[in-house]
Design a protein around this motif. Structure first.
Motif, PDB file in Angstrom:
ATOM      1  N   MET A  19       0.828  -1.204   0.000  1.00  0.00           N
ATOM      2  CA  MET A  19       0.000   0.000   0.000  1.00  0.00           C
ATOM      3  C   MET A  19       0.867   1.261   0.000  1.00  0.00           C
ATOM      4  SD  MET A  19      -2.741  -1.536   2.703  1.00  0.00           S
ATOM      5  CE  MET A  19      -3.809  -0.142   2.973  1.00  0.00           C
ATOM      6  N   ASN A  20       1.977   1.220   0.731  1.00  0.00           N
ATOM      7  CA  ASN A  20       2.882   2.367   0.734  1.00  0.00           C
ATOM      8  C   ASN A  20       3.614   2.512  -0.595  1.00  0.00           C
ATOM      9  OD1 ASN A  20       2.718   3.956   3.073  1.00  0.00           O
ATOM     10  ND2 ASN A  20       3.679   2.364   4.295  1.00  0.00           N
ATOM     11  N   GLU A  21       3.970   1.386  -1.214  1.00  0.00           N
ATOM     12  CA  GLU A  21       4.560   1.472  -2.552  1.00  0.00           C
ATOM     13  C   GLU A  21       3.598   2.141  -3.511  1.00  0.00           C
ATOM     14  OE1 GLU A  21       7.340  -1.537  -4.372  1.00  0.00           O
ATOM     15  OE2 GLU A  21       6.150  -2.828  -3.034  1.00  0.00           O
ATOM     16  N   ALA A  22       2.327   1.816  -3.374  1.00  0.00           N
ATOM     17  CA  ALA A  22       1.317   2.382  -4.263  1.00  0.00           C
ATOM     18  C   ALA A  22       1.173   3.885  -4.057  1.00  0.00           C
ATOM     19  CB  ALA A  22      -0.028   1.679  -4.039  1.00  0.00           C
ATOM     20  N   VAL A  23       0.938   4.315  -2.815  1.00  0.00           N
ATOM     21  CA  VAL A  23       0.640   5.737  -2.583  1.00  0.00           C
ATOM     22  C   VAL A  23       1.865   6.626  -2.713  1.00  0.00           C
ATOM     23  CG1 VAL A  23      -1.338   5.195  -1.121  1.00  0.00           C
ATOM     24  CG2 VAL A  23       0.906   5.604  -0.062  1.00  0.00           C
ATOM     25  N   SER A  24       3.062   6.041  -2.775  1.00  0.00           N
ATOM     26  CA  SER A  24       4.263   6.867  -2.972  1.00  0.00           C
ATOM     27  C   SER A  24       4.185   7.642  -4.278  1.00  0.00           C
ATOM     28  CB  SER A  24       5.521   5.993  -2.946  1.00  0.00           C
ATOM     29  OG  SER A  24       5.544   5.097  -4.056  1.00  0.00           O
ATOM     30  N   SER A  25       3.444   7.106  -5.241  1.00  0.00           N
ATOM     31  CA  SER A  25       3.340   7.767  -6.544  1.00  0.00           C
ATOM     32  C   SER A  25       2.424   8.983  -6.524  1.00  0.00           C
ATOM     33  CB  SER A  25       2.841   6.772  -7.601  1.00  0.00           C
ATOM     34  OG  SER A  25       1.548   6.294  -7.265  1.00  0.00           O
ATOM     35  N   THR A  26       1.710   9.191  -5.415  1.00  0.00           N
ATOM     36  CA  THR A  26       0.784  10.328  -5.356  1.00  0.00           C
ATOM     37  C   THR A  26       1.467  11.615  -4.919  1.00  0.00           C
ATOM     38  OG1 THR A  26       0.137   9.938  -3.039  1.00  0.00           O
ATOM     39  CG2 THR A  26      -1.094   8.752  -4.748  1.00  0.00           C
ATOM     40  N   VAL A  27       2.660  11.512  -4.319  1.00  0.00           N
ATOM     41  CA  VAL A  27       3.335  12.700  -3.804  1.00  0.00           C
ATOM     42  C   VAL A  27       3.826  13.563  -4.966  1.00  0.00           C
ATOM     43  CG1 VAL A  27       5.248  13.554  -2.406  1.00  0.00           C
ATOM     44  CG2 VAL A  27       3.995  11.513  -1.692  1.00  0.00           C
ATOM     45  N   GLY A  28       3.547  14.850  -4.887  1.00  0.00           N
ATOM     46  CA  GLY A  28       3.902  15.772  -5.949  1.00  0.00           C
ATOM     47  C   GLY A  28       2.653  16.335  -6.613  1.00  0.00           C
ATOM     48  N   LEU A  29       2.852  17.035  -7.705  1.00  0.00           N
ATOM     49  CA  LEU A  29       1.760  17.653  -8.440  1.00  0.00           C
ATOM     50  C   LEU A  29       1.244  16.682  -9.491  1.00  0.00           C
ATOM     51  CD1 LEU A  29       0.193  20.358  -8.821  1.00  0.00           C
ATOM     52  CD2 LEU A  29       1.863  20.918 -10.605  1.00  0.00           C
ATOM     53  N   HIS A  30      -0.032  16.290  -9.375  1.00  0.00           N
ATOM     54  CA  HIS A  30      -0.615  15.307 -10.289  1.00  0.00           C
ATOM     55  C   HIS A  30      -2.058  15.681 -10.606  1.00  0.00           C
ATOM     56  CE1 HIS A  30       2.737  12.507  -9.650  1.00  0.00           C
ATOM     57  NE2 HIS A  30       2.596  12.725  -8.357  1.00  0.00           N
ATOM     58  N   ASP A  31      -2.528  15.136 -11.709  1.00  0.00           N
ATOM     59  CA  ASP A  31      -3.948  15.173 -12.015  1.00  0.00           C
ATOM     60  C   ASP A  31      -4.576  13.913 -11.417  1.00  0.00           C
ATOM     61  OD1 ASP A  31      -6.512  15.140 -13.038  1.00  0.00           O
ATOM     62  OD2 ASP A  31      -5.915  15.752 -15.056  1.00  0.00           O
ATOM     63  N   PHE A  32      -5.427  14.103 -10.407  1.00  0.00           N
ATOM     64  CA  PHE A  32      -6.032  12.966  -9.714  1.00  0.00           C
ATOM     65  C   PHE A  32      -7.397  12.606 -10.296  1.00  0.00           C
ATOM     66  CE2 PHE A  32      -2.832  14.404  -6.735  1.00  0.00           C
ATOM     67  CZ  PHE A  32      -2.321  13.212  -6.248  1.00  0.00           C
ATOM     68  N   GLY A  33      -7.513  12.759 -11.609  1.00  0.00           N
ATOM     69  CA  GLY A  33      -8.768  12.472 -12.278  1.00  0.00           C
ATOM     70  C   GLY A  33      -9.223  11.027 -12.158  1.00  0.00           C
ATOM     71  N   SER A  34      -8.310  10.095 -11.887  1.00  0.00           N
ATOM     72  CA  SER A  34      -8.697   8.697 -11.672  1.00  0.00           C
ATOM     73  C   SER A  34      -9.344   8.489 -10.312  1.00  0.00           C
ATOM     74  CB  SER A  34      -7.473   7.782 -11.785  1.00  0.00           C
ATOM     75  OG  SER A  34      -6.919   7.819 -13.077  1.00  0.00           O
ATOM     76  N   PHE A  35      -9.178   9.445  -9.418  1.00  0.00           N
ATOM     77  CA  PHE A  35      -9.621   9.268  -8.037  1.00  0.00           C
ATOM     78  C   PHE A  35     -10.583  10.352  -7.554  1.00  0.00           C
ATOM     79  CE2 PHE A  35      -5.291   7.656  -8.498  1.00  0.00           C
ATOM     80  CZ  PHE A  35      -5.404   6.362  -8.021  1.00  0.00           C
ATOM     81  N   ALA A  36     -10.868  11.339  -8.371  1.00  0.00           N
ATOM     82  CA  ALA A  36     -11.623  12.492  -7.869  1.00  0.00           C
ATOM     83  C   ALA A  36     -12.525  13.064  -8.947  1.00  0.00           C
ATOM     84  CB  ALA A  36     -10.657  13.572  -7.367  1.00  0.00           C
ATOM     85  N   LEU A  37     -13.490  13.843  -8.491  1.00  0.00           N
ATOM     86  CA  LEU A  37     -14.402  14.541  -9.384  1.00  0.00           C
ATOM     87  C   LEU A  37     -14.137  16.042  -9.265  1.00  0.00           C
ATOM     88  CD1 LEU A  37     -17.674  12.616  -8.494  1.00  0.00           C
ATOM     89  CD2 LEU A  37     -16.250  12.295 -10.525  1.00  0.00           C
ATOM     90  N   PRO A  38     -14.064  16.746 -10.381  1.00  0.00           N
ATOM     91  CA  PRO A  38     -13.841  18.194 -10.308  1.00  0.00           C
ATOM     92  C   PRO A  38     -15.132  18.928  -9.992  1.00  0.00           C
ATOM     93  CG  PRO A  38     -14.037  17.512 -12.590  1.00  0.00           C
ATOM     94  CD  PRO A  38     -14.116  16.254 -11.772  1.00  0.00           C
ATOM     95  N   ASN A  39     -15.000  20.099  -9.389  1.00  0.00           N
ATOM     96  CA  ASN A  39     -16.141  20.997  -9.300  1.00  0.00           C
ATOM     97  C   ASN A  39     -16.471  21.492 -10.707  1.00  0.00           C
ATOM     98  OD1 ASN A  39     -16.451  20.932  -6.461  1.00  0.00           O
ATOM     99  ND2 ASN A  39     -14.730  22.351  -6.240  1.00  0.00           N
ATOM    100  N   PRO A  40     -17.696  21.952 -10.940  1.00  0.00           N
ATOM    101  CA  PRO A  40     -18.036  22.468 -12.275  1.00  0.00           C
ATOM    102  C   PRO A  40     -17.035  23.527 -12.736  1.00  0.00           C
ATOM    103  CG  PRO A  40     -20.006  22.297 -10.916  1.00  0.00           C
ATOM    104  CD  PRO A  40     -18.839  22.004 -10.012  1.00  0.00           C
ATOM    105  N   GLY A  41     -16.434  23.276 -13.883  1.00  0.00           N
ATOM    106  CA  GLY A  41     -15.442  24.204 -14.407  1.00  0.00           C
ATOM    107  C   GLY A  41     -14.101  24.128 -13.732  1.00  0.00           C
ATOM    108  N   GLY A  42     -13.938  23.182 -12.796  1.00  0.00           N
ATOM    109  CA  GLY A  42     -12.716  23.076 -12.011  1.00  0.00           C
ATOM    110  C   GLY A  42     -11.762  22.026 -12.541  1.00  0.00           C
ATOM    111  N   THR A  43     -10.804  21.677 -11.731  1.00  0.00           N
ATOM    112  CA  THR A  43      -9.763  20.730 -12.118  1.00  0.00           C
ATOM    113  C   THR A  43      -9.526  19.728 -11.000  1.00  0.00           C
ATOM    114  OG1 THR A  43      -7.414  20.542 -12.731  1.00  0.00           O
ATOM    115  CG2 THR A  43      -8.005  22.318 -11.236  1.00  0.00           C
TER     116      THR A  43
END
Length: 320
Positions: A155-179
């Motif tokens: 699990m830690n190997e997996a989430v290590s890839s989230t650190v930094g600036l990323h587009d989390f579109g696989s895991f999140a929904l944007p607000n209308p007109g957002g990112t």
């Protein structure tokens, strides 16, 4: 006058933070309490929060602000003597909010403070009781129960890839007109060590070490570990994540994907691919809200509050 309010709540019975007609929400209850004490209509009181929480999500470090005219704030004093208007309001609102909310402090905010836009980052923790953890029923409303024993290393190997600036579109929904682009500063899973609370202090170590200490001689000055009590969170798995801001469902979806990896149902490389190539494919939904708590909101020094708010307000306006 702008007032900063620090508060906590058990989110189980709330339909999230934001005020909604016909729904019990944290904002709705807080604003109703403030309005009652200040003799205003609920529509005349509006609090601004550091981070909106979803239905069922808890907070122990939530921050918000409210603007109140000084002559209105004076109404809170009533028959109290020797206290400021803000202290009087703090005492009174602490008594009128429901039992699943607590007001920790209410005081004049520093110049330039904005609960939302001045924040430098938010800290969330998700708690899990897997097969290796002792399941304390008292924690059921704030901990997710998982029957499998989870592979924390994977699990830690997996989430290590989230650190930094990323587009989390696989895991999140944007607000209308957002990112869904966010900067994660820290993300890690860890197992809470067994901690023994004793009259002489707190002793760490594994379950076996704690049990040995509990029947042996105290290591220092007296009654010690013979009267030790196992800390309630001992043995739980926690996911701590810190970011400047979070997109909708982002933390819970990262947890859901992490648990899939920890169970061996998905691979670390699958998780990394989801980070590298954002696409909402629906294979992993968000984990239940019950395990998630907003632990803390951090702010820069008072001298930088206004500068931070101006910079972030400009960015958020473009996004949202």
């Amino acid at each position: 006058m702008r007032l900063r309010i620090d508060l906590a709540y058990d989110g189980t019975e709330f339909h999230g933070w934001a005020r909604q007609t016909g729904q019990r929400t944290v904002q709705g209850e807080l604003e109703a309490g403030l309005a009652k004490i200040l003799r205003l209509s609920p529509e005349e009181v509006q609090v601004t929060v550091a981070g909106r929480t979803d239905a069922g999500v808890h907070a122990v470090g939530q921050v918000c602000h409210v603007d109140v005219a000084e002559e209105v704030l004076e109404r809170a004093i009533g028959h109290m003597t020797g206290v400021s208007a803000s202290e009087a309001l703090f005492r009174r609102v602490s008594r009128v909010v429901p039992g699943d909310m607590s007001i920790f402090s209410l005081e004049p905010a520093p110049e330039g403070f904005d609960a939302r836009f001045s924040a430098s980052d938010r800290v969330y923790v998700y708690r899990v009781a897997d097969a290796s953890a002792q399941r304390d029923p008292r924690l059921a409303r704030m901990v997710l129960r998982v029957d499998d024993e989870l592979d924390v290393h994977a699990m830690n190997e997996a989430v290590s890839s989230t650190v930094g600036l990323h587009d989390f579109g696989s895991f999140a929904l944007p607000n209308p007109g957002g990112t869904t682009i966010r900067e994660v500063k820290y993300a890690a899973w860890q197992r809470v060590p067994d901690m023994l609370l004793t009259p002489d202090g707190v002793y760490g170590g594994g379950a076996q070490a704690s049990a040995t200490q509990a029947v042996g001689a105290a290591p220092s000055s007296g009654a010690g570990v013979a009267y030790g009590i196992r800390a309630a969170e001992s043995g739980l798995l926690t996911f701590t994540i810190i970011a400047d801001a979070f997109a909708r469902n982002m933390v819970r979806s990262l947890v859901g994907a992490s648990i899939a990896v920890g169970r061996g149902k998905k691979t670390v490389s699958w998780f990394h691919e989801k980070v590298a190539h954002p696409q909402r494919e629906g294979l992993t939904g968000p984990a239940p809200a019950c395990g998630l708590t907003l632990e803390r909101v951090n702010y820069p020094s008072d001298a930088l509050l206004a500068q931070r708010a101006d910079a972030i307000r400009a960015v958020r306006t473009l996004e949202e």
